[in-house]
Design a protein around this motif. Structure first.
Motif, short mmCIF file in Angstrom:
data_model
loop_
_atom_site.label_atom_id
_atom_site.label_comp_id
_atom_site.label_asym_id
_atom_site.label_seq_id
_atom_site.Cartn_x
_atom_site.Cartn_y
_atom_site.Cartn_z
N LYS A 181 35.15 1.58 1.70
CA LYS A 181 35.05 1.12 0.31
C LYS A 181 34.69 -0.37 0.21
O LYS A 181 34.55 -0.89 -0.89
N LEU A 182 34.53 -1.03 1.35
CA LEU A 182 34.22 -2.44 1.32
C LEU A 182 32.85 -2.70 0.71
O LEU A 182 31.98 -1.83 0.71
N SER A 183 32.65 -3.92 0.22
CA SER A 183 31.37 -4.30 -0.34
C SER A 183 30.30 -4.36 0.75
O SER A 183 30.62 -4.40 1.95
N VAL A 184 29.05 -4.36 0.34
CA VAL A 184 27.94 -4.45 1.29
C VAL A 184 28.06 -5.72 2.12
O VAL A 184 27.87 -5.69 3.35
N TYR A 185 28.42 -6.83 1.45
CA TYR A 185 28.53 -8.10 2.17
C TYR A 185 29.61 -8.04 3.24
O TYR A 185 29.39 -8.45 4.39
N SER A 186 30.79 -7.51 2.90
CA SER A 186 31.89 -7.44 3.86
C SER A 186 31.53 -6.56 5.05
O SER A 186 31.85 -6.89 6.21
N LYS A 187 30.86 -5.44 4.80
CA LYS A 187 30.45 -4.56 5.89
C LYS A 187 29.48 -5.26 6.83
O LYS A 187 29.61 -5.16 8.06
N ILE A 188 28.50 -5.98 6.25
CA ILE A 188 27.52 -6.69 7.07
C ILE A 188 28.21 -7.76 7.92
O ILE A 188 27.92 -7.92 9.11
N VAL A 189 29.15 -8.51 7.32
CA VAL A 189 29.86 -9.57 8.05
C VAL A 189 30.66 -8.99 9.20
O VAL A 189 30.61 -9.50 10.34
N LEU A 190 31.41 -7.92 8.96
CA LEU A 190 32.25 -7.33 10.01
C LEU A 190 31.40 -6.75 11.14
O LEU A 190 31.68 -6.99 12.32
N ILE A 191 30.36 -6.01 10.80
CA ILE A 191 29.49 -5.42 11.82
C ILE A 191 28.77 -6.52 12.61
O ILE A 191 28.70 -6.47 13.84
N SER A 192 28.24 -7.51 11.90
CA SER A 192 27.50 -8.60 12.56
C SER A 192 28.41 -9.42 13.46
O SER A 192 27.99 -9.87 14.53
N THR A 193 29.65 -9.63 13.03
CA THR A 193 30.60 -10.40 13.84
C THR A 193 30.87 -9.70 15.16
O THR A 193 30.84 -10.33 16.23
N GLY A 207 31.15 -22.83 10.36
CA GLY A 207 29.93 -23.50 9.93
C GLY A 207 28.71 -22.63 10.18
O GLY A 207 28.78 -21.41 10.17
N GLY A 208 27.57 -23.29 10.43
CA GLY A 208 26.32 -22.59 10.65
C GLY A 208 25.67 -22.18 9.34
O GLY A 208 26.17 -22.47 8.25
N VAL A 209 24.53 -21.48 9.43
CA VAL A 209 23.87 -21.00 8.22
C VAL A 209 24.62 -19.81 7.65
O VAL A 209 24.30 -19.34 6.55
N LYS A 210 25.59 -19.32 8.39
CA LYS A 210 26.46 -18.20 8.06
C LYS A 210 25.86 -16.89 8.56
O LYS A 210 24.66 -16.63 8.46
N ILE A 211 26.74 -16.07 9.09
CA ILE A 211 26.33 -14.84 9.77
C ILE A 211 25.69 -13.85 8.80
O ILE A 211 24.76 -13.12 9.16
N GLY A 212 26.16 -13.83 7.54
CA GLY A 212 25.55 -12.95 6.54
C GLY A 212 24.12 -13.36 6.23
O GLY A 212 23.24 -12.51 6.05
N THR A 213 23.90 -14.68 6.19
CA THR A 213 22.55 -15.21 5.94
C THR A 213 21.60 -14.79 7.06
O THR A 213 20.48 -14.32 6.81
N PHE A 214 22.03 -14.95 8.29
CA PHE A 214 21.20 -14.59 9.44
C PHE A 214 20.92 -13.10 9.48
O PHE A 214 19.78 -12.67 9.73
N ALA A 215 21.96 -12.29 9.19
CA ALA A 215 21.78 -10.83 9.17
C ALA A 215 20.78 -10.43 8.10
O ALA A 215 19.94 -9.55 8.32
N GLY A 235 39.69 -16.60 11.23
CA GLY A 235 39.32 -17.73 10.38
C GLY A 235 37.86 -17.71 10.01
O GLY A 235 37.48 -18.17 8.92
N GLY A 236 37.02 -17.17 10.89
CA GLY A 236 35.58 -17.17 10.65
C GLY A 236 35.08 -16.02 9.80
O GLY A 236 33.90 -15.99 9.43
N LEU A 237 35.96 -15.06 9.46
CA LEU A 237 35.53 -13.92 8.65
C LEU A 237 35.32 -14.31 7.19
O LEU A 237 34.48 -13.73 6.50
#
Length: 449
Positions: free
Chosen positions: A225-237, A314-322, A207-209
């Motif tokens: 082939k994922l976008s830069v954003y998706s890669k950052i979210v998955l790795i950061s998570t 919630g939060g500032v979002k993991i992509g934002t923090f990364a 749910g948080g992805l």
């Protein structure tokens, strides 16, 4: 009269419409929860209690002034579940579903609202995105309910066990953290049950992805082939879960108030779940008031990070923090641009990320100081509760239940701002991002550091 209302509503910009929609949903939920038919005792629920519960459910937070499972009956619990589902997926997604079922045309204005409420930066394929979101959400929640029913049906019987399974699966997937077990201890009584704990954890993670990451995975069908954003979210998570679990394991290893007396396996299970739930969900498998001061500080940081944009978290979002960390890394190396996976991140996006982070700290610290002043709690405890409300997490150190009216109202405002405020700011940023691009002012000298 209705015509005048529609005319005024059309003049409201998309960001404010999202906020108004959530506010109306909270008020409707509060009115329904106030009714005697919603409470087990058959009595009218005080307005502030109903409003707090409705706001917490709609904003998928999980904080509550009462024991939800013990206070509300099945009707009241059903109202809370609907608020969680609509608030988690976004009321615009639900509105789109209604349009699709009734074969009504979805106009451009509604497409813009749907795209912005879900974090999409384009109108292309927005209806397809909503269909995928609803399909994935219902499928994952159903699978989660099936796994939970293996434990709940034998324990509570068929009907109650199925209801418990559905409620907690939806609550976990939507990162709400509400439970109706009725003992007032959240999932504390199941803290050593791998089936329940791991099922809830994976529901929270999925749910948080975020909707955008799901859609990217479905379309690309390849991690490369994922976008830069998706890669950052998955790795950061993954990094947040692993690092968070290790930190909690070290800080709480010998703490008798949490996991000090547990076996190594139980410690690992508990710290893994604590790492997952602290960022987004709010299910309480450990007594938060018993955590060491270091763990509370770490928990505040985890709450700030949160989940992905356009998700139920919630939060500032993991992509934002990364992105802020990547910017810091680029600055320390003397690089003029932030480059990730061969792509340069625009300076306006970086400014947006930093602004959200600064805003989070300013509002959370201000709220903590107000609560500490009003109710006499320590700043650390007040900061933990405020961060939980603003990041829509729902973990509590015990302040909410016995809070003054001032603090209760303040927490309601913070829950609303955490769910709607950051989204609204992001929408306004997208709306105005194309303006003044060609205007260049003379550069002014400014000394920093």
């Amino acid at each position: 009269m209705i015509g005048i209302f529609k005319f005024k509503l059309k003049k409201i910009n998309p960001a404010r419409r999202i906020a108004v929609g959530f506010a109306l949903l909270i008020i409707i939920g509060a009115v329904l929860l106030m009714l005697p038919v919603s409470a087990r005792a058959g009595e009218r629920t005080p307005f502030l209690t109903a409003l707090f519960t409705s706001a917490s459910a709609t904003c998928v937070t999980g904080l509550s002034l009462v024991n939800v499972g013990g206070y509300f009956n099945v009707f009241g619990q059903a109202i809370i579940l609907i608020l969680i589902q609509v608030g988690g997926l976004g009321f615009m997604s639900v509105l789109c579903f209604v349009f699709l079922v009734s074969n009504r045309q979805i106009g451009l204005r509604n497409r813009i609202l749907i795209a912005q409420s879900m974090g999409a930066d384009s109108l292309e394929g927005v209806v397809k995105l909503v269909k995928h979101v609803l399909y994935i959400a219902s499928s994952v929640e159903l699978i989660g309910a099936v796994f939970l029913s293996v434990r709940f049906i034998p324990q509570y019987g068929a009907l109650k066990g199925i209801w418990f399974s559905i409620f907690h699966s939806v609550s976990a997937f939507c990162n709400a953290g509400f439970d109706i077990i009725g003992d007032g201890q959240s999932v504390f009584s199941y803290r050593f049950d791998p089936l329940v704990i791991i099922t809830l954890a994976f529901l929270i993670i999925i749910g948080g992805l975020g909707f955008i990451v799901w859609e990217d995975i479905i379309n690309k069908k390849s991690l490369k082939k994922l976008s830069v954003y998706s890669k950052i979210v998955l790795i950061s998570t993954v990094l947040c879960i692993v690092i968070g679990a290790v930190v909690y394991f070290l800080f709480e290893y010998n703490n008798p108030a949490t996991i000090g007396a547990d076996s190594i396996g139980e410690k690992m299970l508990m710290t893994f779940f604590q790492s997952v739930t602290t960022r987004t969900a709010g299910f309480d498998a450990l007594k938060q008031s018993g955590l060491t001061p270091l763990s509370k500080v770490w928990g505040i940081l985890m709450m700030m990070i949160g989940g992905a944009s356009g998700s139920t978290a919630g939060g500032v979002k993991i992509g934002t923090f990364a992105l802020v960390l990547l910017t810091l890394y680029a600055v320390l190396r003397g690089k003029p641009d932030v480059v990730v996976f061969g792509r340069r991140i625009g300076h306006r996006i970086i400014l947006h990320a930093m602004s959200l982070l600064v805003l989070w700290f300013l509002l959370t610290l201000t709220g903590a100081m107000l609560i500490a002043f009003a109710d006499g709690h320590s700043v650390l405890y007040s900061m933990y509760e405020t961060a939980s409300a603003y990041s829509t997490v729902g973990l509590s150190v015990g302040i909410s239940e016995n809070a003054s009216v001032f603090t209760q109202i303040l927490l309601i405002i913070y829950m609303f701002l955490g769910r709607v405020g950051i989204m609204t700011i992001s929408v306004l940023f997208m709306i105005h991002s194309g303006r003044d691009r060609d205007i260049k002012y003379p550069e002014g000298r400014f000394i920093i550091g």
